[in-house]
Design a protein around this motif. Structure first.
Motif, mmCIF file in Angstrom:
data_model
loop_
_atom_site.group_PDB
_atom_site.id
_atom_site.type_symbol
_atom_site.label_atom_id
_atom_site.label_comp_id
_atom_site.label_asym_id
_atom_site.label_seq_id
_atom_site.Cartn_x
_atom_site.Cartn_y
_atom_site.Cartn_z
ATOM 1 N N ILE A 78 0.862 -1.176 0.000
ATOM 2 C CA ILE A 78 0.000 0.000 0.000
ATOM 3 C C ILE A 78 0.899 1.227 0.000
ATOM 4 O O ILE A 78 1.848 1.306 0.790
ATOM 5 N N ILE A 79 0.610 2.173 -0.880
ATOM 6 C CA ILE A 79 1.340 3.436 -0.899
ATOM 7 C C ILE A 79 0.455 4.490 -0.238
ATOM 8 O O ILE A 79 -0.615 4.813 -0.736
ATOM 9 N N TYR A 80 0.920 4.972 0.913
ATOM 10 C CA TYR A 80 0.219 6.013 1.668
ATOM 11 C C TYR A 80 0.870 7.356 1.386
ATOM 12 O O TYR A 80 2.046 7.423 1.022
ATOM 13 N N GLN A 81 0.124 8.427 1.600
ATOM 14 C CA GLN A 81 0.702 9.767 1.623
ATOM 15 C C GLN A 81 0.320 10.400 2.947
ATOM 16 O O GLN A 81 -0.840 10.366 3.346
ATOM 17 N N GLY A 82 1.328 10.934 3.635
ATOM 18 C CA GLY A 82 1.099 11.512 4.948
ATOM 19 C C GLY A 82 2.210 12.468 5.324
ATOM 20 O O GLY A 82 3.139 12.699 4.543
ATOM 21 N N ASN A 83 2.122 12.978 6.532
ATOM 22 C CA ASN A 83 3.092 13.970 7.001
ATOM 23 C C ASN A 83 4.380 13.369 7.540
ATOM 24 O O ASN A 83 5.446 13.950 7.396
ATOM 25 N N ASN A 84 4.276 12.194 8.186
ATOM 26 C CA ASN A 84 5.470 11.582 8.769
ATOM 27 C C ASN A 84 5.239 10.088 9.001
ATOM 28 O O ASN A 84 4.113 9.598 8.932
ATOM 29 N N LEU A 85 6.312 9.391 9.291
ATOM 30 C CA LEU A 85 6.278 7.943 9.477
ATOM 31 C C LEU A 85 5.364 7.536 10.626
ATOM 32 O O LEU A 85 4.620 6.559 10.519
ATOM 33 N N GLU A 86 5.389 8.277 11.707
ATOM 34 C CA GLU A 86 4.579 7.942 12.878
ATOM 35 C C GLU A 86 3.094 7.993 12.538
ATOM 36 O O GLU A 86 2.321 7.103 12.917
ATOM 37 N N GLU A 87 2.680 9.047 11.821
ATOM 38 C CA GLU A 87 1.277 9.192 11.440
ATOM 39 C C GLU A 87 0.832 8.015 10.572
ATOM 40 O O GLU A 87 -0.206 7.393 10.832
ATOM 41 N N VAL A 88 1.612 7.700 9.562
ATOM 42 C CA VAL A 88 1.250 6.626 8.638
ATOM 43 C C VAL A 88 1.270 5.274 9.347
ATOM 44 O O VAL A 88 0.379 4.440 9.134
ATOM 45 N N THR A 89 2.220 5.049 10.224
ATOM 46 C CA THR A 89 2.265 3.793 10.975
ATOM 47 C C THR A 89 1.000 3.612 11.810
ATOM 48 O O THR A 89 0.461 2.507 11.893
ATOM 49 N N GLU A 90 0.494 4.682 12.393
ATOM 50 C CA GLU A 90 -0.758 4.606 13.158
ATOM 51 C C GLU A 90 -1.921 4.218 12.252
ATOM 52 O O GLU A 90 -2.792 3.436 12.648
ATOM 53 N N TRP A 91 -1.953 4.739 11.030
ATOM 54 C CA TRP A 91 -3.004 4.357 10.087
ATOM 55 C C TRP A 91 -2.903 2.877 9.748
ATOM 56 O O TRP A 91 -3.905 2.173 9.709
ATOM 57 N N VAL A 92 -1.678 2.410 9.485
ATOM 58 C CA VAL A 92 -1.463 1.005 9.125
ATOM 59 C C VAL A 92 -1.946 0.095 10.259
ATOM 60 O O VAL A 92 -2.576 -0.936 10.004
ATOM 61 N N LYS A 93 -1.697 0.470 11.479
ATOM 62 C CA LYS A 93 -2.123 -0.331 12.629
ATOM 63 C C LYS A 93 -3.643 -0.433 12.737
ATOM 64 O O LYS A 93 -4.163 -1.340 13.378
ATOM 65 N N GLN A 94 -4.370 0.489 12.094
ATOM 66 C CA GLN A 94 -5.837 0.470 12.109
ATOM 67 C C GLN A 94 -6.425 -0.411 11.012
ATOM 68 O O GLN A 94 -7.637 -0.658 10.998
ATOM 69 N N ASP A 95 -5.595 -0.897 10.109
ATOM 70 C CA ASP A 95 -6.062 -1.785 9.047
ATOM 71 C C ASP A 95 -6.591 -3.069 9.695
ATOM 72 O O ASP A 95 -5.900 -3.673 10.524
ATOM 73 N N PRO A 96 -7.791 -3.505 9.335
ATOM 74 C CA PRO A 96 -8.330 -4.733 9.920
ATOM 75 C C PRO A 96 -7.397 -5.944 9.783
ATOM 76 O O PRO A 96 -7.334 -6.770 10.702
ATOM 77 N N TYR A 97 -6.677 -6.059 8.687
ATOM 78 C CA TYR A 97 -5.720 -7.157 8.548
ATOM 79 C C TYR A 97 -4.691 -7.151 9.674
ATOM 80 O O TYR A 97 -4.341 -8.197 10.215
ATOM 81 N N VAL A 98 -4.202 -5.984 10.016
ATOM 82 C CA VAL A 98 -3.192 -5.863 11.068
ATOM 83 C C VAL A 98 -3.840 -6.079 12.436
ATOM 84 O O VAL A 98 -3.306 -6.802 13.282
ATOM 85 N N GLU A 99 -5.010 -5.479 12.643
ATOM 86 C CA GLU A 99 -5.688 -5.590 13.940
ATOM 87 C C GLU A 99 -6.009 -7.037 14.319
ATOM 88 O O GLU A 99 -5.892 -7.393 15.487
ATOM 89 N N VAL A 100 -6.400 -7.874 13.359
ATOM 90 C CA VAL A 100 -6.768 -9.260 13.678
ATOM 91 C C VAL A 100 -5.592 -10.234 13.589
ATOM 92 O O VAL A 100 -5.753 -11.425 13.834
ATOM 93 N N GLY A 101 -4.415 -9.732 13.215
ATOM 94 C CA GLY A 101 -3.237 -10.591 13.135
ATOM 95 C C GLY A 101 -3.132 -11.393 11.853
ATOM 96 O O GLY A 101 -2.361 -12.354 11.786
ATOM 97 N N ALA A 102 -3.882 -10.999 10.820
ATOM 98 C CA ALA A 102 -3.782 -11.686 9.526
ATOM 99 C C ALA A 102 -2.498 -11.306 8.796
ATOM 100 O O ALA A 102 -1.953 -12.090 8.029
ATOM 101 N N ARG A 103 -2.040 -10.082 9.053
ATOM 102 C CA ARG A 103 -0.839 -9.576 8.381
ATOM 103 C C ARG A 103 0.069 -8.854 9.370
ATOM 104 O O ARG A 103 -0.406 -8.211 10.310
ATOM 105 N N GLY A 104 1.349 -8.962 9.120
ATOM 106 C CA GLY A 104 2.323 -8.114 9.793
ATOM 107 C C GLY A 104 2.501 -6.881 8.933
ATOM 108 O O GLY A 104 1.833 -6.729 7.911
ATOM 109 N N TYR A 105 3.405 -6.004 9.323
ATOM 110 C CA TYR A 105 3.609 -4.812 8.501
ATOM 111 C C TYR A 105 5.012 -4.251 8.657
ATOM 112 O O TYR A 105 5.669 -4.428 9.675
ATOM 113 N N GLU A 106 5.449 -3.600 7.599
ATOM 114 C CA GLU A 106 6.664 -2.788 7.571
ATOM 115 C C GLU A 106 6.277 -1.507 6.856
ATOM 116 O O GLU A 106 5.600 -1.557 5.832
ATOM 117 N N VAL A 107 6.705 -0.356 7.374
ATOM 118 C CA VAL A 107 6.416 0.921 6.732
ATOM 119 C C VAL A 107 7.735 1.654 6.511
ATOM 120 O O VAL A 107 8.549 1.754 7.437
#
Length: 92
Positions: A50-79
């Motif tokens: 996924i290509i996000y656009q945002g102000n900084n890494l912290e902001e975008v990482t918080e958005w990624v953590k809200q993805d249902p895939y991440v919340e239920v443990g279906a996917r890990g993530y790297e940003v």
């Protein structure tokens, strides 16, 4: 605005299939808010990008953590911040 590449690594294929509709709804809402530019699955089954656009890494990482895939443990993530180049031409 900066660009960020979020790689959602496959952790649980069954959970990914089950929660795909919520994940896609999440991405559509993020697109409406102009936070997501592009997204898609990796054909080898490793996950998705996924290509996000945002102000900084912290902001975008918080958005990624809200993805249902991440919340239920279906996917890990790297940003990672992505330096998208737009001044090139593809040769024929």
């Amino acid at each position: 605005m900066k660009y960020y590449a979020a790689f959602l690594t496959m952790k649980d294929e069954a959970k990914s299939q089950k929660h795909r509709p919520e994940h896609l709804d999440f991405l559509e809402e993020m697109r409406k808010q102009k936070r997501v530019l592009l997204y898609g699955r990796l054909v080898d089954g490793a996950g998705g990008l996924i290509i996000y656009q945002g102000n900084n890494l912290e902001e975008v990482t918080e958005w990624v953590k809200q993805d249902p895939y991440v919340e239920v443990g279906a996917r890990g993530y790297e940003v990672h911040e992505w330096d998208m180049q737009t001044d090139y031409k593809i040769s024929e």
